[in-house]
Design an enzyme around this catalytic site. Structure first.
Site, PDB file in Angstrom:
ATOM      1  N   GLN A 263      -2.493   4.036   1.585  1.00  0.00           N
ATOM      2  CA  GLN A 263      -2.250   4.802   0.369  1.00  0.00           C
ATOM      3  C   GLN A 263      -1.602   6.167   0.626  1.00  0.00           C
ATOM      4  O   GLN A 263      -0.907   6.683  -0.235  1.00  0.00           O
ATOM      5  CB  GLN A 263      -3.566   4.973  -0.400  1.00  0.00           C
ATOM      6  CG  GLN A 263      -4.085   3.652  -0.928  1.00  0.00           C
ATOM      7  CD  GLN A 263      -5.397   3.794  -1.671  1.00  0.00           C
ATOM      8  OE1 GLN A 263      -6.459   3.763  -1.073  1.00  0.00           O
ATOM      9  NE2 GLN A 263      -5.330   3.955  -2.978  1.00  0.00           N
TER      10      GLN A 263
ATOM     11  N   HIS B 230       7.479  -5.259  -0.232  1.00  0.00           N
ATOM     12  CA  HIS B 230       8.895  -5.476   0.109  1.00  0.00           C
ATOM     13  C   HIS B 230       9.408  -6.825  -0.395  1.00  0.00           C
ATOM     14  O   HIS B 230      10.576  -6.963  -0.730  1.00  0.00           O
ATOM     15  CB  HIS B 230       9.102  -5.378   1.632  1.00  0.00           C
ATOM     16  CG  HIS B 230       8.859  -3.996   2.167  1.00  0.00           C
ATOM     17  ND1 HIS B 230       8.463  -3.727   3.449  1.00  0.00           N
ATOM     18  CD2 HIS B 230       8.949  -2.776   1.550  1.00  0.00           C
ATOM     19  CE1 HIS B 230       8.322  -2.423   3.610  1.00  0.00           C
ATOM     20  NE2 HIS B 230       8.606  -1.828   2.464  1.00  0.00           N
TER      21      HIS B 230
ATOM     22  N   ASP C 104       6.061   3.091   1.388  1.00  0.00           N
ATOM     23  CA  ASP C 104       6.823   3.320   2.618  1.00  0.00           C
ATOM     24  C   ASP C 104       6.708   4.782   3.080  1.00  0.00           C
ATOM     25  O   ASP C 104       6.644   5.066   4.263  1.00  0.00           O
ATOM     26  CB  ASP C 104       8.315   3.007   2.396  1.00  0.00           C
ATOM     27  CG  ASP C 104       8.560   1.508   2.277  1.00  0.00           C
ATOM     28  OD1 ASP C 104       7.575   0.741   2.359  1.00  0.00           O
ATOM     29  OD2 ASP C 104       9.723   1.104   2.098  1.00  0.00           O
TER      30      ASP C 104
ATOM     31  N   ARG D  60     -13.324  11.223   4.866  1.00  0.00           N
ATOM     32  CA  ARG D  60     -13.349   9.775   5.068  1.00  0.00           C
ATOM     33  C   ARG D  60     -11.911   9.257   4.999  1.00  0.00           C
ATOM     34  O   ARG D  60     -11.246   9.423   3.978  1.00  0.00           O
ATOM     35  CB  ARG D  60     -14.201   9.114   3.979  1.00  0.00           C
ATOM     36  CG  ARG D  60     -14.162   7.600   3.998  1.00  0.00           C
ATOM     37  CD  ARG D  60     -15.050   7.007   2.892  1.00  0.00           C
ATOM     38  NE  ARG D  60     -15.071   5.564   2.949  1.00  0.00           N
ATOM     39  CZ  ARG D  60     -14.427   4.750   2.094  1.00  0.00           C
ATOM     40  NH1 ARG D  60     -13.720   5.261   1.101  1.00  0.00           N
ATOM     41  NH2 ARG D  60     -14.489   3.452   2.221  1.00  0.00           N
TER      42      ARG D  60
ATOM     43  N   HIS E  62      -9.318  -0.895   5.849  1.00  0.00           N
ATOM     44  CA  HIS E  62      -9.188  -0.642   4.407  1.00  0.00           C
ATOM     45  C   HIS E  62      -7.931  -1.379   3.912  1.00  0.00           C
ATOM     46  O   HIS E  62      -6.934  -0.761   3.539  1.00  0.00           O
ATOM     47  CB  HIS E  62      -9.112   0.864   4.131  1.00  0.00           C
ATOM     48  CG  HIS E  62      -9.325   1.257   2.692  1.00  0.00           C
ATOM     49  ND1 HIS E  62     -10.205   2.250   2.311  1.00  0.00           N
ATOM     50  CD2 HIS E  62      -8.772   0.817   1.538  1.00  0.00           C
ATOM     51  CE1 HIS E  62     -10.167   2.398   0.983  1.00  0.00           C
ATOM     52  NE2 HIS E  62      -9.293   1.541   0.490  1.00  0.00           N
TER      53      HIS E  62
ATOM     54  N   ASN F  34     -13.960  -1.759   4.161  1.00  0.00           N
ATOM     55  CA  ASN F  34     -14.031  -1.210   2.807  1.00  0.00           C
ATOM     56  C   ASN F  34     -13.906  -2.321   1.770  1.00  0.00           C
ATOM     57  O   ASN F  34     -12.899  -3.024   1.719  1.00  0.00           O
ATOM     58  CB  ASN F  34     -12.886  -0.210   2.593  1.00  0.00           C
ATOM     59  CG  ASN F  34     -12.898   0.387   1.186  1.00  0.00           C
ATOM     60  OD1 ASN F  34     -13.783   1.167   0.861  1.00  0.00           O
ATOM     61  ND2 ASN F  34     -11.944   0.010   0.358  1.00  0.00           N
ATOM     62  N   GLU F  35     -14.947  -2.488   0.970  1.00  0.00           N
ATOM     63  CA  GLU F  35     -14.916  -3.327  -0.234  1.00  0.00           C
ATOM     64  C   GLU F  35     -14.557  -4.803  -0.009  1.00  0.00           C
ATOM     65  O   GLU F  35     -13.471  -5.257  -0.400  1.00  0.00           O
ATOM     66  CB  GLU F  35     -13.973  -2.718  -1.270  1.00  0.00           C
ATOM     67  CG  GLU F  35     -14.368  -1.311  -1.672  1.00  0.00           C
ATOM     68  CD  GLU F  35     -13.643  -0.844  -2.921  1.00  0.00           C
ATOM     69  OE1 GLU F  35     -12.686  -1.504  -3.359  1.00  0.00           O
ATOM     70  OE2 GLU F  35     -14.060   0.182  -3.482  1.00  0.00           O
TER      71      GLU F  35
ATOM     72  N   ASN G  79     -19.145   2.170  -3.176  1.00  0.00           N
ATOM     73  CA  ASN G  79     -18.016   2.651  -3.982  1.00  0.00           C
ATOM     74  C   ASN G  79     -18.240   2.204  -5.421  1.00  0.00           C
ATOM     75  O   ASN G  79     -18.448   1.009  -5.663  1.00  0.00           O
ATOM     76  CB  ASN G  79     -16.694   2.030  -3.517  1.00  0.00           C
ATOM     77  CG  ASN G  79     -16.273   2.514  -2.143  1.00  0.00           C
ATOM     78  OD1 ASN G  79     -16.926   3.363  -1.552  1.00  0.00           O
ATOM     79  ND2 ASN G  79     -15.177   1.968  -1.642  1.00  0.00           N
TER      80      ASN G  79
ATOM     81  N   TYR H  10     -17.141   3.116  -9.759  1.00  0.00           N
ATOM     82  CA  TYR H  10     -16.319   3.888 -10.686  1.00  0.00           C
ATOM     83  C   TYR H  10     -16.710   3.740 -12.151  1.00  0.00           C
ATOM     84  O   TYR H  10     -16.557   4.643 -12.932  1.00  0.00           O
ATOM     85  CB  TYR H  10     -14.849   3.459 -10.547  1.00  0.00           C
ATOM     86  CG  TYR H  10     -14.229   3.872  -9.236  1.00  0.00           C
ATOM     87  CD1 TYR H  10     -13.539   5.068  -9.121  1.00  0.00           C
ATOM     88  CD2 TYR H  10     -14.365   3.076  -8.098  1.00  0.00           C
ATOM     89  CE1 TYR H  10     -12.976   5.467  -7.918  1.00  0.00           C
ATOM     90  CE2 TYR H  10     -13.805   3.468  -6.885  1.00  0.00           C
ATOM     91  CZ  TYR H  10     -13.112   4.663  -6.800  1.00  0.00           C
ATOM     92  OH  TYR H  10     -12.567   5.055  -5.609  1.00  0.00           O
TER      93      TYR H  10
ATOM     94  N   GLU I 117     -17.274   6.288  -2.318  1.00  0.00           N
ATOM     95  CA  GLU I 117     -16.168   6.534  -3.252  1.00  0.00           C
ATOM     96  C   GLU I 117     -16.705   6.648  -4.664  1.00  0.00           C
ATOM     97  O   GLU I 117     -17.475   5.794  -5.116  1.00  0.00           O
ATOM     98  CB  GLU I 117     -15.154   5.376  -3.264  1.00  0.00           C
ATOM     99  CG  GLU I 117     -14.164   5.400  -2.147  1.00  0.00           C
ATOM    100  CD  GLU I 117     -13.151   4.247  -2.245  1.00  0.00           C
ATOM    101  OE1 GLU I 117     -12.842   3.804  -3.371  1.00  0.00           O
ATOM    102  OE2 GLU I 117     -12.697   3.799  -1.179  1.00  0.00           O
TER     103      GLU I 117
END
Ligand code: BGC
Length: 548
Positions: free
Chosen positions: A40, A60, A73, A98, A143, A187-188, A331, A333, A404
């Protein structure tokens, strides 16, 4: 309502002093952090000898699958801007950063035959820089950016991933474990397995419901366990760190709290989303939750399969996986309202599929909770309280670290909606702590605006704004960054701290790209509703305290 609100409010204020200007403090050793992930933020997608990841490959080859047809990119260019990133963590007074390691940056083809010196050096420098400022690096080993060459072997659905992941983990533990004392393996898992293989939502974007997600989950749990055993046997004593896993879940609440069927649906939501990965690791007896095993076995049979689509663990495997985490990384939300799907599949789920197996319909229909920059995310602070308590009770009070939590918007620096989200979610976390739940830390997602997977650059989660049009990807603190600094410094939340833009921010704002201006007006429009929401949240929380 108003008639009752103010008299009660003033009585409480008279008894307790002015709560709005008071800081509600967290336990003394509470860990405050900010987070990011390699794909990210880093960019440098083919810098030096980095290999291709499944995300490089997806963006891509299928840009049309991304909301704004973009890829990462370059994104925030942390491959070059990492010193500034560390400075930001320092500015925030966060004790922990993290971040994740990119497997193909370190091992371009996924295997030990080719290790990238440049990749190792990049992370080594970042870790040293963090330590220079007394910031604890918390490293996620995986991740989501699998080396594409491993995907060509089936990725997480092929048991070959277990020794491959172990080799990769061994290398990074050897390289960085002298300086990194906080690790999570993966992660997740839900997002990796269900969103990547069952749905079309994450790379590798298989859209093959009902079968590969469970193969992925099975291999992933074994791979995780092998790495934790290896760490404990070969590294932990010498290096003195801790290792866990980060699981994700939304909260689930019954659509109609008076309906037993809806309450069961919400519970099934927890068992499928959290239990799928948490039960094998954190429960007393290990293995998948009974309800998950039974439902998938029965439905598989009805559907004409000769075996359950959910693979079975041997007793030895159950034993090996159980207990393989020093803490529970969570995590979360948002929260969904749940009802049962029923036999006629009113949710119209594909058959077979994870959602059909779970048998619940969950959504935000009809709720008036504050919305965000992402359709899937609405703010319901009590949801994190309920989720944390559910984990506490199910798994015998493990140490929970919120790895998170945060909220998106569409841009701008005056992100008061994020300030209110953070204050209200943190209040709920503190309520849970005061009720005896062991929550040891909280890590905001995210340090800065970054590439939000299939949403591209449209949804922003950062405490820092990133100007993706400037060559150096200029970072500017938002209002929420200043509030979070206040939180970290004071080890607590203070609702009355709501700064306005300072000079640096005003100058930066004058240079914001046009698309961010839309975000700014959106954020402002939200603040009125939010003032009301936080007043109410405050009142409810005070009433709870008074009634105790
Ligand atoms: C992921 C992050 C992502 C965030 C917001 C989490 O599921 O770990 O990578 O940016 O959610 O969608």
């Amino acid at each position: 309502m108003l008639k009752i609100f103010w008299p009660i409010f003033f009585v409480i204020v008279a008894i307790h002093g002015n709560p709005v200007s008071e800081t509600r403090r967290f336990p003394q050793d509470f860990l405050w952090g900010v987070g990011s992930s390699a794909y990210q933020i880093e960019g440098g997608w083919n810098a030096d000898d980095k290999g291709e990841s499944i995300w490089d490959h997806l963006v891509h080859t299928h840009p049309e699958k991304i909301d704004d047809q973009s890829g990462a990119d370059v994104t925030a260019d942390s491959y070059h801007q990492w010193r500034r990133d560390v400075q930001m963590v320092k500015e925030l007074h966060a004790s922990t950063y993290r971040f994740s390691l990119s497997w193909p940056r370190i091992m371009p083809g996924g295997y030990m035959n080719h290790v990238s010196t440049a990749g190792i050096k990049y992370y080594s420098n970042l870790i040293d820089e963090l330590l220079r400022y007394n910031i604890t690096p918390m490293v996620t080993i995986y991740h989501w950016d699998l080396p594409q060459r491993l995907q060509e072997l089936g990725g997480w659905t092929n048991p070959e991933i277990i020794p491959a992941f172990k080799d990769y983990a061994r290398l990074v533990l050897e390289m960085f474990g002298d300086r990194v004392k906080l690790w999570t393996t993966i992660n997740e898992p839900y997002q990796i397995c269900e969103m990547g293989y069952g749905l079309d939502y994450m790379a590798p974007s298989y859209k093959y419901p009902g079968i590969p997600s469970y193969l992925c989950g099975h291999n992933l749990l074994k791979a995780h366990a092998e790495v934790v055993h290896m760490y404990r046997e070969q590294f932990q004593k010498r290096q003195g760190g801790r290792i866990g896993i980060t699981l994700s879940s939304s909260g689930f609440a019954p659509r109609n709290p008076d309906s037993a069927e809806d309450r069961e649906a919400a519970e099934r939501g927890f068992q499928f989303f959290v239990g799928w990965f948490a039960h094998p690791i954190f429960s007393r007896h290990g293995n998948y939750p009974k309800i998950v095993i039974d439902r998938i076995r029965n439905l598989s049979k009805e559907q004409g399969f000769t075996r359950s689509r959910l693979p079975e663990f041997t007793q030895a495997e159950i034993h090996r996986i159980r207990g393989t985490a020093d803490f529970f990384g969570l995590n979360t939300y948002t929260t969904y309202l749940a009802t049962t799907n029923g036999h006629n599949n009113t949710g119209n789920f594909p058959v077979p599929s994870f959602d059909h197996d779970m048998g619940i319909i969950y959504n935000h229909d009809g709720v008036d909770w504050p919305s965000s920059g992402s359709v899937w995310l609405k703010s319901y602070p009590k949801g994190i309280y309920d989720l944390i308590k559910w984990i506490h009770h199910q798994y015998n009070g493990p140490e929970i670290m919120v790895t998170e939590n945060g909220v998106s918007d569409r841009g701008g620096l005056e992100d008061y909606a994020r300030v209110d989200y953070l204050n209200s979610y943190l209040s709920a976390v503190l309520d849970a702590i005061e009720d005896g739940v062991n929550v040891s830390g909280y890590i905001v997602w995210s340090l800065m605006d970054s590439y939000e997977w299939k949403a591209g650059f449209n949804e922003k989660f950062g405490l820092y704004h990133v100007d993706f049009t400037s060559p150096e990807r200029t970072r500017t603190p938002k209002i929420s960054a200043r509030v979070y600094t206040h939180i970290c410094k004071n080890n607590g939340i203070n609702w009355s701290y709501r700064p306005t833009l300072n000079k640096e921010q005003l100058v930066a704002m004058a240079q914001l790209p046009a698309e961010d201006l839309a975000g700014i007006s959106g954020a402002k429009a939200n603040t009125g509703t939010w003032h009301w929401c936080w007043s109410l949240t405050l009142l409810v929380s005070l009433l709870r305290r008074v009634s105790e």
